[in-house]
Design an enzyme around this catalytic site. Structure first.
Site, mmCIF file in Angstrom:
data_model
loop_
_atom_site.group_PDB
_atom_site.id
_atom_site.type_symbol
_atom_site.label_atom_id
_atom_site.label_comp_id
_atom_site.label_asym_id
_atom_site.label_seq_id
_atom_site.Cartn_x
_atom_site.Cartn_y
_atom_site.Cartn_z
ATOM 1 N N HIS A 22 49.100 88.020 -41.540
ATOM 2 C CA HIS A 22 49.267 86.964 -42.552
ATOM 3 C C HIS A 22 48.915 85.576 -42.004
ATOM 4 O O HIS A 22 48.774 84.626 -42.775
ATOM 5 C CB HIS A 22 50.707 86.926 -43.079
ATOM 6 C CG HIS A 22 51.083 88.136 -43.886
ATOM 7 N ND1 HIS A 22 50.409 88.508 -45.025
ATOM 8 C CD2 HIS A 22 52.065 89.057 -43.715
ATOM 9 C CE1 HIS A 22 50.960 89.608 -45.523
ATOM 10 N NE2 HIS A 22 51.961 89.971 -44.749
ATOM 11 N N ASP B 188 48.481 97.833 -43.726
ATOM 12 C CA ASP B 188 49.822 97.324 -44.013
ATOM 13 C C ASP B 188 50.031 97.322 -45.542
ATOM 14 O O ASP B 188 49.076 97.203 -46.311
ATOM 15 C CB ASP B 188 49.942 95.895 -43.477
ATOM 16 C CG ASP B 188 51.361 95.348 -43.561
ATOM 17 O OD1 ASP B 188 52.081 95.425 -42.546
ATOM 18 O OD2 ASP B 188 51.758 94.856 -44.643
ATOM 19 N N ASP C 81 54.978 99.600 -43.191
ATOM 20 C CA ASP C 81 55.805 99.370 -44.384
ATOM 21 C C ASP C 81 55.264 100.132 -45.594
ATOM 22 O O ASP C 81 55.768 99.995 -46.701
ATOM 23 C CB ASP C 81 55.979 97.871 -44.683
ATOM 24 C CG ASP C 81 54.718 97.056 -44.477
ATOM 25 O OD1 ASP C 81 53.649 97.636 -44.201
ATOM 26 O OD2 ASP C 81 54.800 95.813 -44.603
#
Ligand code: ZN
Length: 337
Positions: free
Chosen positions: A155, A189, A279
């Site tokens: 990110h 992700d 995740d």
């Protein structure tokens, strides 16, 4: 398989984050590291290597120097002082004032869920160093490697932190590997890697493929749409595959394989960097793709079958009780011939 990790990465300890105006337990817990290391120890087939600190130029190859200076200044915070930015300078028509911690920390931040403390810088540099060590190893030997990067990186843009990320580990090693070949980053992700996309968006240096939860309903909301294909030289070097939450594993694999096929029509890379976010695991507190340990094994095998020099970087994965097992399952699948 060689594992790159330094205990300095445990020094970044944030206990709370703000979500919808309420304080919640911070998802990027130190215990994530323990869960992964425990699974490696139990499996007994991994060697952990403590990396050297990477050269500063490796960071400036991606990040703005003023941003790095700012992050580094977080070392001046008092013990146990935590800064969570909450004001962001969104009006670009007015002159900006020098950022400083704590009041103008939002200058270099894009969300209110990611905090700074006095060890954030050292932990983030150690995390990037793990990635860098893994990249050197794979470049030198041709063998795959895994870096237990925490804090994660995808990110972080060249001058913004957020999403628990401060330094973009994948981009840093992509820049390094470009000196000896072409590079593709595949980011699986659960969340779109807005930082990595932004760093290479106008460039054909690196192909970026991301498969993630649809930004219509999931963080980071503003990026990750299929229409984002790159600009200028980067046109067709950015490929987003957004999926709605609760997609079944079979839909997930179908979409991934289709995405890879499309990517390989544009580039046949020398190096493959995996931004490996766990995740997508079933039961993750902030992810909803329901990928099981067996599915992770298959995922590892699929990536191995691409037959590229591969560096695997840890990104998300917040179901601490299952994280280690899932990471190990992925690496076992990757290692199987
Ligand atoms: Zn994520």
């Amino acid at each position: 398989m060689k594992i790159f990790y330094s205990s300095l990465q445990k020094k970044h300890v944030i206990r709370k984050e703000v979500y919808n105006g309420k304080a919640h337990s911070y998802n990027d817990k130190v215990s994530r590291i323990d869960s992964i290391l425990k699974a490696f120890k139990q499996a007994g087939r991994y060697e952990i290597i403590v990396p050297e600190i990477l050269p500063f130029e490796a960071l400036t190859s991606v990040h703005d120097e003023d941003y790095l200076t700012f992050l580094e200044s977080s070392q001046n915070l008092k013990n146990d002082e935590v800064i969570c930015p909450y004001v962001f300078p969104c009006d670009y028509r007015i002159p900006r004032h020098e950022p400083f911690i704590p009041k103008r920390a939002g200058y270099y931040c894009f969300d209110a869920g990611t905090s700074l403390m006095n060890n954030t810088w050292n932990a983030a540099v150690a995390s990037a160093s793990a990635a860098y060590g893994a990249a050197i190893y794979t470049k030198t030997t041709g063998e795959p490697s895994y870096a237990l990067c925490r804090p994660p990186g995808h990110h972080a843009s060249k001058n913004m932190f957020g999403g628990y990320c401060y330094l973009n580990n994948a981009a840093v090693i992509a820049k390094y590997l470009l000196q000896s070949g072409s590079v593709m980053i595949v980011d699986f992700d659960y969340h779109h890697g807005n930082g990595t996309q932004s760093i290479f968006y106008d460039s054909s240096e690196v192909f970026y493929l991301s498969i993630h939860a649809h930004p219509l309903v999931e963080y980071p909301y503003f990026t990750g749409f299929e229409t984002e294909i790159g600009i200028d030289d980067g046109v067709n070097y950015n490929l987003n595959v957004p999926l709605m939450p609760l997609s079944s594993p079979s839909e997930y694999f179908k979409a991934l394989l289709k995405g890879l096929e499309k990517a390989f029509k544009v580039i046949n890379p020398d190096y493959l960097i995996l931004s490996a976010g766990f995740d997508i695991e079933a039961g993750d507190p902030i992810g909803h793709f329901n990928i099981s340990p067996n599915d992770f094994f298959r995922l590892g095998k699929e990536f191995r079958s691409l037959n590229k020099k591969t560096i695997i970087l840890q990104e998300g994965g917040y179901l601490v009780s299952e994280l280690g097992r899932n990471v190990e399952s992925f690496l076992a699948g990757f290692s199987e011939n």
